[in-house]
Design a protein around this motif. Structure first.
Motif, mmCIF file in Angstrom:
data_model
loop_
_atom_site.group_PDB
_atom_site.id
_atom_site.type_symbol
_atom_site.label_atom_id
_atom_site.label_comp_id
_atom_site.label_asym_id
_atom_site.label_seq_id
_atom_site.Cartn_x
_atom_site.Cartn_y
_atom_site.Cartn_z
ATOM 1 N N ARG A 92 75.211 -26.997 73.079
ATOM 2 C CA ARG A 92 76.120 -27.997 73.649
ATOM 3 C C ARG A 92 75.852 -29.399 73.108
ATOM 4 N NH1 ARG A 92 74.226 -27.547 78.276
ATOM 5 N NH2 ARG A 92 73.329 -25.464 78.267
ATOM 6 N N ILE A 93 75.355 -29.448 71.879
ATOM 7 C CA ILE A 93 75.179 -30.716 71.180
ATOM 8 C C ILE A 93 76.364 -30.925 70.239
ATOM 9 C CG2 ILE A 93 73.708 -32.053 69.631
ATOM 10 C CD1 ILE A 93 72.546 -31.502 72.437
ATOM 11 N N LEU B 137 76.439 -33.182 75.078
ATOM 12 C CA LEU B 137 75.839 -34.414 74.578
ATOM 13 C C LEU B 137 76.329 -34.724 73.170
ATOM 14 C CD1 LEU B 137 73.714 -36.443 75.712
ATOM 15 C CD2 LEU B 137 72.085 -35.355 74.158
ATOM 16 N N GLY B 138 77.120 -35.783 73.052
ATOM 17 C CA GLY B 138 77.615 -36.224 71.765
ATOM 18 C C GLY B 138 76.739 -37.321 71.198
ATOM 19 N N VAL B 139 76.339 -37.172 69.934
ATOM 20 C CA VAL B 139 75.508 -38.161 69.256
ATOM 21 C C VAL B 139 76.098 -38.417 67.872
ATOM 22 C CG1 VAL B 139 73.442 -37.399 70.489
ATOM 23 C CG2 VAL B 139 73.956 -36.424 68.253
ATOM 24 N N SER B 140 75.644 -39.509 67.235
ATOM 25 C CA SER B 140 76.104 -39.782 65.872
ATOM 26 C C SER B 140 75.326 -40.947 65.294
ATOM 27 C CB SER B 140 77.605 -40.099 65.834
ATOM 28 O OG SER B 140 77.835 -41.452 66.177
ATOM 29 N N ARG B 141 75.760 -41.383 64.127
ATOM 30 C CA ARG B 141 75.178 -42.577 63.514
ATOM 31 C C ARG B 141 75.553 -43.844 64.277
ATOM 32 N NH1 ARG B 141 77.422 -47.225 61.400
ATOM 33 N NH2 ARG B 141 79.085 -45.961 60.504
ATOM 34 N N GLY B 142 76.573 -43.759 65.101
ATOM 35 C CA GLY B 142 76.969 -44.916 65.890
ATOM 36 C C GLY B 142 78.115 -45.675 65.262
ATOM 37 N N GLY C 95 79.633 -17.120 66.402
ATOM 38 C CA GLY C 95 80.539 -17.647 67.414
ATOM 39 C C GLY C 95 81.478 -18.709 66.879
ATOM 40 N N GLU C 96 82.187 -19.338 67.809
ATOM 41 C CA GLU C 96 83.141 -20.389 67.469
ATOM 42 C C GLU C 96 82.640 -21.726 67.993
ATOM 43 O OE1 GLU C 96 86.002 -20.440 65.713
ATOM 44 O OE2 GLU C 96 85.569 -18.375 65.127
ATOM 45 N N PRO C 97 82.621 -22.754 67.158
ATOM 46 C CA PRO C 97 82.183 -24.070 67.635
ATOM 47 C C PRO C 97 83.274 -24.739 68.457
ATOM 48 C CG PRO C 97 82.967 -24.260 65.391
ATOM 49 C CD PRO C 97 83.032 -22.787 65.745
#
Length: 345
Positions: free
Chosen positions: A182-183, A107-112, A239-241
């Motif tokens: 998974r964000i 799930l990808g999110v952001s300011r848009g 871990g690794e992102p």
């Protein structure tokens, strides 16, 4: 490059010649495309989210339909505009989709991104922003969303409730324990990428960067990925992102491909977004062996673990499946992708 998938902008509307791609057509084609891609192995289907536009606006029903009708494909967004979201309701929906998919949600999110309307999030009821682009609302909503999917209690239990009640605080339900890992945050600047690293979420590097100093787009983006990983390590996250970039990549294997994509722009673009001078990535369109050479010279593609292929929404499922299949067969393995034998369609 460990994974690749498609990033669909989901455009619909008139196609010319009296033809029209409706909103229903767009949704059904997205499901059909994802089902076809599921046969290709470790690939993903990701969707842009835009409000007040003829594009995907409420991705969760679409992602749930794809989750229920596929087995392997990663599904996700690139990106959900957090200015428009009720963070607790989004947390419930995301957990439900993640559970349906057995943990395949990215799930990808952001300011848009820039909108077709002025401060459209206020029409959704989210007012009071002190930022001209609503970044403060997005960050506030994101913080609450993360707390919710982490399982933090957010509402006081009613000890007198006949439906369980009790003392203390109650988390949202359903809860999907692995979802937090998974964000992704969609970043258009190095500063925001570093913030995402400190927050401990994955990074979706934007299709454009609000930086333009003459440095090639892929170099700017690779530097952004490096800054993100450094911030992740400095914050002490284990871990690794994961990191992703998106590119327009079209293997030309037929006369039809040449007709559509031959002569495509192969230079970075410079323009203004939200009043800021920005750099846009170029389009890759060539024979597969040439694409391999070009993409291996793209610093960001070679740095990221996931490549999202932006696909033309208006050309239909079969055409886009052929683009994906050509990329999977002739280009992706040379970039590091490994998968089982491709299944015939």
């Amino acid at each position: 490059m460990q994974r690749f998938g498609t990033l669909s902008f989901g455009h619909y509307g008139p196609l010319g010649g009296g033809r029209e791609l409706t909103a229903g057509d767009s949704l059904r084609q997205a499901i059909d495309l994802a089902q076809g891609m599921d046969d290709l192995g470790a690939v993903g289907a990701y969707f842009r989210v835009h409000h007040f536009a003829r594009q995907q606006a409420s991705p969760m029903p679409l992602l749930a339909a794809i989750a229920a009708t596929t087995k392997n494909i990663e599904i996700g967004t690139g990106v959900i505009d957090m200015r428009y979201e009720n963070p607790l309701y989004l947390a419930e929906e995301a957990a439900a989709v993640d559970l349906i998919s057995d943990g395949r949600l990215a799930l990808g999110v952001s300011r848009g991104s820039p909108e077709t309307v002025v401060r459209g999030y206020e029409a959704f009821g989210y007012t009071g922003s002190q930022d001209p682009r609503g970044a403060d609302i997005a960050r506030e909503h994101f913080d609450t969303f993360l707390r919710a999917i982490e399982g933090e209690g957010l509402a006081e239990r009613d000890p007198n409730s006949p439906f369980g009640g009790g003392n203390g605080k109650q988390r949202i339900e359903p809860h999907s324990p692995g979802l937090r890992s998974r964000i992704w945050w969609g970043a258009g600047t190095t500063e925001t990428a570093e913030w995402a690293g400190r927050m401990g979420v994955n990074l979706m590097s934007s299709t454009l960067l609000t930086e333009a100093d003459g440095t090639p787009f892929d170099i700017l983006q690779a530097r952004q990925l490096d800054a993100f990983r450094a911030a992740w390590r400095e914050a002490g996250h284990p871990g690794e992102p994961r990191t992703s970039v998106s590119r327009s990549v079209f293997p030309i294997t037929t006369a039809e491909d040449e007709l559509y994509f031959g002569g495509s722009n192969d230079q970075d673009g410079i323009g203004y977004i939200d009043g800021m001078r920005s750099t846009f990535g170029k389009t890759y369109a060539a024979a597969p062996d040439v694409l391999v050479e070009q993409l291996m010279q793209d610093a960001a593609v070679m740095s990221a673990d996931t490549l999202m292929l932006t696909i033309p929404s208006q050309l239909g499922v079969e055409f886009n499946l052929r683009i994906v299949e050509s990329f999977a067969k002739y280009v992706a393995p040379a970039l590091g992708w490994k998968s089982g034998a491709l299944q015939p369609r």
